[in-house]
Design an enzyme around this catalytic site. Structure first.
Site, PDB file in Angstrom:
ATOM      1  CG  HIS A 189      32.672  59.879  32.414  1.00 27.66           C
ATOM      2  ND1 HIS A 189      34.057  60.289  31.933  1.00 27.66           N
ATOM      3  CD2 HIS A 189      32.950  58.621  33.204  1.00 27.66           C
ATOM      4  CE1 HIS A 189      35.227  59.629  32.443  1.00 27.66           C
ATOM      5  NE2 HIS A 189      34.416  58.731  33.060  1.00 27.66           N
ATOM      6  CD  GLU A 429      33.389  31.744  35.530  1.00 26.94           C
ATOM      7  OE1 GLU A 429      32.343  32.450  34.981  1.00 26.94           O
ATOM      8  OE2 GLU A 429      34.266  31.900  35.535  1.00 26.94           O
ATOM      9  CG  ASP A 453      30.742  32.458  31.517  1.00 23.05           C
ATOM     10  OD1 ASP A 453      30.315  32.691  30.180  1.00 23.05           O
ATOM     11  OD2 ASP A 453      31.826  33.190  31.765  1.00 23.05           O
ATOM     12  CB  CYS A 500      27.707  35.863  41.404  1.00 24.33           C
ATOM     13  SG  CYS A 500      28.832  35.406  40.434  1.00 24.33           S
TER      14      CYS A 500
END
Length: 573
Positions: A189, A429, A453, A500
């Site tokens: 955070h 992938e 991957d 991606c």
């Protein structure tokens, strides 16, 4: 001069003077009150007054940060914990005769001890939040005062063992240029608050902060995670030069924000963003992302141990609303392997080849159905698509679609609305999926090639194992051939193909030349990639791709591409 490594939070270079933050936490000892009704009621009233002041403070911070939801929601959570713990603290005062300070400390410490035995960013974040809440209450129960920065004459780099989210949110931006902490992660955070406020921060450098003293010159390299302590003049000059170059580069990139992502000969290339939570949509849009090509939904488990349907729904609906009519591809949970978060406690010899991702969703179908219900409900708020990861066979996609169909029927019977037409895609992938991608065209609307991957599984290289890191090569001929095959199949059957993953700009040029027209990237990479695309023609990329596909060795590909990129950069610099 010393150089230490940590976790970079904000991509920036900062040179400044250190200011050691002594938090001077109130020391709480075991203290009791008299065991009579009047004293007990008086102590309970004293606690309730302190709690009321703390809640009032948190509401004020929530209001001040209302336009920055990723900060505001943290303090909303703190307030809810304060409210929910009230009865337990009052019970401890009344039955154990603890003084209010000790009652607070005792409860918060017990919460922290329960979490400290568990590994993962989720638990580290919750411990930090509990410390923040305890400090806030103790401040109002004792005479402890807030840290004052008024005496600082020049902006400084705060150095601390740790900073709470509250401290980070209230740092005066005209006095603070950076943060260095012992603990914390990129998704803590404190890191989220620092990143959102634009403060350069390096977290998690360990006990090395003990070697830094107030007044020391420190350099924060937000690109590599390095902290340089007491640098030489030569090193300072080097980083100041980089700092200036980065400013010029940033200014230059801002000029193309409103320009189209297209080649010099006007062939459009879509640039979308990868995100991990709805708060990152704002950053993505600020970097001219055309939408979200990959929403990594598993990171919801960093904040919530077992998120329910409403938690999922609120996250997806929030992201969809912020994007308006821009598309968002929501990937179903990709849990397991390096993203276990300790949730299902599955111990496997080789987790990357084990029960992860879609396989895990099939095993825990109730979790999968909960997420699908939430995504479908959120689809009415925007242009939502669903993507299934780690698909290895037609049987996988058929099973996933069957479950999705059942969930749709459930919602329909409950009169709960969802978009009538939601595009469906799969991650390519696994080599088996890439080789047989023509078998999937009747079931999906798009393919998204997951490079991380795909390289790992094709080349049999664990991407988290440093002992075989030199075998992890994107520019391997096998990778290019698999990607080329997927693109050709997609084009032939009208199935959209995107990519991606962590892709260098050199590789993007090759992939455009191979026929790829859509990329999903880190938000901070988008403008730089757009600038490069606008400096080259489609024909040039095709020539480069043809040359690369004819090369055999990874190193030859890299040398050739670097030379080409250098020539392209000369054109747009």
């Amino acid at each position: 001069m010393e150089v230490r490594g940590g976790i970079a939070v904000t991509p920036a270079i900062t040179v400044g003077k250190a200011f050691i933050l002594d938090r001077e936490q109130p020391r709480v000892t075991q203290q009791f009150i008299r065991q009579d009704k009047k004293t007990v009621e008086s102590e309970k009233t004293r606690y309730l007054k302190a709690q009321s002041k703390a809640i009032k403070e948190l509401k004020k911070i929530e209001k001040q940060t209302a336009d920055t939801k990723d900060i505001s929601i943290i303090f909303c959570g703190h307030r809810l914990i304060l409210e929910e713990s009230q009865q337990e603290i009052l019970y401890t005062i009344e039955n154990n005769f603890f003084k209010a300070e000790y009652a607070v400390h005792h409860l918060m410490q017990s919460y922290q001890q329960n979490l400290s035995s568990r590994r993962g960013e989720l638990y580290s974040r919750r411990i930090s939040d509990l410390k923040d809440i305890e400090n806030r209450l103790l401040k109002h129960l004792t005479s402890h005062k807030n840290i004052s920065y008024k005496s600082l004459r020049k902006p400084v780099v705060i150095v601390a063992k740790e900073l709470t989210p509250s401290q980070t949110a209230l740092l005066p931006l005209n006095k603070i240029v950076g943060i260095i902490t012992n603990s914390g992660g990129q998704t803590s955070h404190t890191a989220i608050v620092a990143r959102t406020r634009g403060i350069n921060a390096i977290v998690g450098i360990g006990e090395e902060t003990n070697n830094i003293f107030t007044g020391d010159t420190v350099i924060l390299d937000g690109f590599t995670g390095k902290v340089v302590i007491r640098p030489t003049k030569k090193t300072i000059d080097k980083y100041k030069k980089q700092q200036q170059q980065q400013k010029i580069k940033t200014t230059s990139l801002q000029k193309i924000k409103q320009l189209r992502s297209e080649t010099k000969d006007q062939h459009s290339i879509s640039l979308l963003a990868n995100i991990e939570n709805p708060f990152e949509v704002k950053t993505a849009l600020s970097q001219s992302a055309e939408g979200v090509g990959l929403y990594r939904t598993e990171f919801i488990y960093v904040d919530h141990n077992h998120p329910d349907e409403e938690t999922h729904y609120n996250a997806y609906a929030s992201a969809a609303r912020k994007l308006g009519n821009r598309s968002i591809v929501v990937r179903t949970l990709d849990l397991g392997a390096d993203k276990d978060f300790g949730l299902f406690r599955t111990v496997e010899d080789n987790p990357f080849l084990g029960c992860r991702s879609l396989r895990l969703c099939f095993k825990h179908e109730n979790v999968f159905r909960t997420q699908l219900r939430a995504i479908l409900r959120a689809s009415v708020h925007g242009n939502v698509a669903i993507m299934f990861p780690m698909v290895s066979s037609v049987e996988d996609i058929k099973k996933a679609l069957d479950i999705l169909s059942q969930v749709k029927e459930e919602l329909h019977s409950q009169n709960i609305h969802f978009a009538p037409r939601i595009p469906i895609g799969i991650m390519i992938e696994i080599p088996s999926a890439a080789i047989t991608c023509d078998l999937f065209v009747d079931y999906v609307d798009f393919f998204c090639i997951g490079t991380n991957d795909l390289v790992q599984y094709t080349l049999a290289v664990d991407r988290c194992n440093e002992n075989v890191a030199n075998y992890y090569k994107f520019a391997h001929p096998a990778i290019f051939r698999l990607i080329q095959h997927v693109i050709q199949v997609g084009n032939k059957h009208g199935v959209r193909v995107s990519i991606c993953g962590e892709i260098s700009k050199e590789m993007i040029i090759v992939l455009i030349g191979m026929g790829l027209k859509e990329f999903s990237l880190s938000p901070y990479s988008i403008l730089e990639v757009k600038k490069m695309i606008r400096a080259i023609t489609l024909q040039q990329t095709q020539k480069i791709a043809k040359r690369v596909l004819g090369l055999v060795h990874h190193d030859d590909v890299i040398r050739y591409l670097r030379k080409k990129i250098k020539n392209i950069e000369k054109e747009y610099d």
